[in-house]
Design a protein around this motif. Structure first.
Motif, PDB file in Angstrom:
ATOM      1  N   GLU A 341     -23.291 -59.269  -7.245  1.00  0.00           N
ATOM      2  CA  GLU A 341     -22.098 -58.569  -7.796  1.00  0.00           C
ATOM      3  C   GLU A 341     -22.360 -57.780  -8.868  1.00  0.00           C
ATOM      4  O   GLU A 341     -22.960 -58.541 -10.024  1.00  0.00           O
ATOM      5  CB  GLU A 341     -21.005 -59.743  -7.694  1.00  0.00           C
ATOM      6  CG  GLU A 341     -19.509 -59.106  -8.076  1.00  0.00           C
ATOM      7  CD  GLU A 341     -18.858 -58.457  -6.871  1.00  0.00           C
ATOM      8  OE1 GLU A 341     -18.064 -57.711  -7.513  1.00  0.00           O
ATOM      9  OE2 GLU A 341     -19.108 -58.887  -5.778  1.00  0.00           O
ATOM     10  N   THR A 342     -22.029 -56.787  -9.145  1.00  0.00           N
ATOM     11  CA  THR A 342     -21.978 -55.841 -10.349  1.00  0.00           C
ATOM     12  C   THR A 342     -20.843 -56.031 -11.135  1.00  0.00           C
ATOM     13  O   THR A 342     -19.711 -55.564 -10.562  1.00  0.00           O
ATOM     14  CB  THR A 342     -22.537 -54.232 -10.225  1.00  0.00           C
ATOM     15  OG1 THR A 342     -23.675 -54.160  -9.511  1.00  0.00           O
ATOM     16  CG2 THR A 342     -22.603 -53.551 -11.505  1.00  0.00           C
ATOM     17  N   VAL A 343     -20.818 -56.537 -12.416  1.00  0.00           N
ATOM     18  CA  VAL A 343     -19.614 -56.373 -13.192  1.00  0.00           C
ATOM     19  C   VAL A 343     -19.614 -55.610 -14.297  1.00  0.00           C
ATOM     20  O   VAL A 343     -20.672 -55.571 -14.980  1.00  0.00           O
ATOM     21  CB  VAL A 343     -19.460 -58.350 -13.415  1.00  0.00           C
ATOM     22  CG1 VAL A 343     -18.416 -58.427 -14.555  1.00  0.00           C
ATOM     23  CG2 VAL A 343     -19.393 -59.088 -12.467  1.00  0.00           C
ATOM     24  N   SER A 344     -18.574 -55.074 -14.528  1.00  0.00           N
ATOM     25  CA  SER A 344     -18.605 -54.192 -15.547  1.00  0.00           C
ATOM     26  C   SER A 344     -17.738 -54.848 -16.991  1.00  0.00           C
ATOM     27  O   SER A 344     -17.035 -55.983 -16.670  1.00  0.00           O
ATOM     28  CB  SER A 344     -17.700 -52.755 -15.281  1.00  0.00           C
ATOM     29  OG  SER A 344     -16.243 -53.310 -14.997  1.00  0.00           O
ATOM     30  N   ARG A 345     -18.008 -54.128 -18.120  1.00  0.00           N
ATOM     31  CA  ARG A 345     -17.611 -54.643 -19.278  1.00  0.00           C
ATOM     32  C   ARG A 345     -15.846 -54.470 -19.139  1.00  0.00           C
ATOM     33  O   ARG A 345     -15.203 -55.469 -19.549  1.00  0.00           O
ATOM     34  CB  ARG A 345     -17.968 -54.077 -20.401  1.00  0.00           C
ATOM     35  CG  ARG A 345     -17.455 -54.166 -21.867  1.00  0.00           C
ATOM     36  CD  ARG A 345     -17.942 -53.664 -23.125  1.00  0.00           C
ATOM     37  NE  ARG A 345     -19.354 -53.951 -23.056  1.00  0.00           N
ATOM     38  CZ  ARG A 345     -20.234 -53.069 -24.055  1.00  0.00           C
ATOM     39  NH1 ARG A 345     -19.365 -52.355 -24.919  1.00  0.00           N
ATOM     40  NH2 ARG A 345     -21.450 -53.430 -24.393  1.00  0.00           N
ATOM     41  N   ASP A 346     -15.734 -53.458 -18.636  1.00  0.00           N
ATOM     42  CA  ASP A 346     -14.241 -53.096 -18.432  1.00  0.00           C
ATOM     43  C   ASP A 346     -13.312 -54.222 -17.663  1.00  0.00           C
ATOM     44  O   ASP A 346     -12.227 -54.788 -17.909  1.00  0.00           O
ATOM     45  CB  ASP A 346     -13.896 -51.720 -17.954  1.00  0.00           C
ATOM     46  CG  ASP A 346     -14.297 -50.583 -18.597  1.00  0.00           C
ATOM     47  OD1 ASP A 346     -14.254 -50.778 -20.032  1.00  0.00           O
ATOM     48  OD2 ASP A 346     -14.437 -49.554 -18.215  1.00  0.00           O
ATOM     49  N   LEU A 347     -14.130 -54.512 -16.481  1.00  0.00           N
ATOM     50  CA  LEU A 347     -13.583 -55.660 -15.601  1.00  0.00           C
ATOM     51  C   LEU A 347     -13.445 -56.990 -16.522  1.00  0.00           C
ATOM     52  O   LEU A 347     -12.545 -57.503 -16.262  1.00  0.00           O
ATOM     53  CB  LEU A 347     -14.382 -55.937 -14.435  1.00  0.00           C
ATOM     54  CG  LEU A 347     -14.069 -57.121 -13.526  1.00  0.00           C
ATOM     55  CD1 LEU A 347     -12.702 -57.032 -12.904  1.00  0.00           C
ATOM     56  CD2 LEU A 347     -15.186 -57.253 -12.465  1.00  0.00           C
TER      57      LEU A 347
END
Length: 449
Positions: A341-347
């Motif tokens: 799972e790629t998690v973004s800073r925005d998320l």
């Protein structure tokens, strides 16, 4: 008479010259006093180096300068720090953390029941005090002071290994809102570890010293301390070399662990959407928690973080019986999957938006109680690893209309300040400007939960 005065003057000059040459060319003496930060989530130890005037925060053999404030009791041994953290998920009933929340604090049975409800280990009431029930070969009780002493023993050993000599004297930090009993019980924990505490210093004052504010011309200092489990905000007034804690507020249920939990819950939802079931193996859950913590740290520097963890899931087609191991977790078997799972800073920021905004509640409170406008704050000091999160720094910067001071590692700010004070108490040169605290015994901390 004149000849005698000339001889005396020459002797004094020679003595001063000898002292100067000794400082320049002889190896400096070893530090006599260590500085200890016994934190709620992490703790650390440092020394003030005579001669150079620098502070060295002491690392363990793996190069880590902070030690998890975790103690785990097993059938064979008592594990401390990272070792205890590693077995925590597999040995939850006998792994104690956050002991600092209980040390020296008086409770009613109802208060203790409420406070202990969020822990897996057992917290017992004993004549107004908290005790922890653990089992090794048999069940027994340990006090928060005993748990603290095991951590302090480990820090003491790290200092002795670094210095190459026994250590017996220390300066220790405590939260500014600790009362006399809590301070005394912290000192008792140190005594159990073989440490003689020469001075107890408030954590916000120690942080201010780490930033060098005891030596510069500032008046109103706001210290925001956001660690793994608690938020503390303190307003200090500095007059000369003296610090007065003018107002305190905080949230003892807000910190990095809460931010992690939001991301972990998101991952659980993603796992369920994909596979129709959730992990129950304690080892896999532990690895997921580790991956979440690593992702949070990576997102302080990068826009995205990859979470990649192999996990074992129970077969959703056979939910009736799940085989368990001897520690109560699901045994190996079921469906083997690789979670990517790629998690973004925005998320991450969106998942924690309301929690990040909560940080301003105690900030507003201390300004109100201190009768101070936000623009009258001379210096904003950030302490605690969670203040590294870019969105948190942005929230504080936008509220005050100025940049917070981030020139010191927030994880180490308190221990650096305590080590400076230890150097002063130990008489190390070059001499530092000492910071004195003005006791404010009528001050009460406002808590936002």
């Amino acid at each position: 008479m004149a000849a005698a005065m000339a001889v005396l003057g020459s002797s004094i000059l020679a003595l001063l010259l000898a002292g100067y040459l000794a400082q320049q060319y002889l190896p400096p003496p070893k530090p006599k006093v260590i500085g200890v930060d016994l934190g709620t989530t992490y703790c650390s130890v440092g020394v003030f180096q005579p001669g150079t005037g620098k502070v060295e925060v002491i690392a363990d053999q793996a190069g880590r300068k902070t030690l998890p404030s975790v103690v785990s009791f097993t059938d064979r041994e008592i594990l401390v720090g990272y070792g205890a953290q590693e077995v925590g998920d597999a040995n939850p009933l006998n792994t104690v953390y956050d002991a600092k929340r209980f040390i020296g604090k008086r409770f009613t049975p109802e208060q203790l029941s409420d406070e202990s409800s969020r822990y897996q280990f057992k917290v017992l009431y004993h004549k107004g005090d908290a005790q922890f029930s653990v089992s090794m070969n048999e069940s027994f009780r340990v006090t928060p002071e005993f748990v603290g002493s095991r951590l302090l023993l480990e820090l003491k050993k790290m200092a002795e290994d670094y210095l190459g000599m026994p250590v017996s004297k220390a300066v220790i930090s405590v939260p500014a809102d600790f009362d006399e009993r809590q301070r005394n019980h912290t000192v008792k924990a140190a005594q159990l570890a073989g440490l003689d505490i020469l001075r107890v210093i408030n954590e916000p004052t120690a942080a201010a010293m780490a930033y060098g504010l005891h030596k510069v011309d500032v008046f109103n200092v706001l210290v925001v301390d956001l660690g793994g489990g608690t938020l503390d905000v303190s307003l200090l007034n500095k007059q000369g070399g003296m610090f007065l804690t003018r107002a305190m507020a905080g949230n003892n249920q807000l910190g990095g662990q809460d931010f992690n939990q939001r991301l972990l819950k998101y991952l659980y939802n993603r796992i369920y959407q994909r596979f129709g079931t959730l992990p129950s193996n304690k080892r896999d859950i532990h690895h997921l928690r580790q991956a979440v913590e690593a992702a949070k740290l990576n997102l302080t520097l990068s826009d995205t973080a990859l979470i990649k963890v192999p996990i074992s899931l129970p077969d959703p087609r056979q939910p009736a019986e799940v085989p368990t191991d001897d520690k109560g977790g699901q045994a190996d078997g079921g469906i083997q999957v690789l979670l990517e799972e790629t998690v973004s800073r925005d998320l991450f920021e969106e998942l924690n938006r309301d929690l990040f905004e909560k940080i301003l509640e105690p900030v507003r409170e201390v300004l109100s109680r201190g009768h101070l406008d936000r623009y009258e704050v001379d210096e904003i000091v950030l302490v605690g690893g969670s203040t590294r999160i870019p969105r948190i720094r942005q929230v504080i910067r936008e509220f005050f209309g100025k940049e917070p001071n981030t020139s010191v590692d927030p994880d180490l700010a308190v221990v650096i300040g305590v080590a400076i004070q230890a150097g002063i108490v130990g008489g190390s040169w070059p001499l530092q400007v000492s910071a004195l605290e003005i006791p404010n015994r009528h001050l009460r901390k406002t808590n936002f939960n």
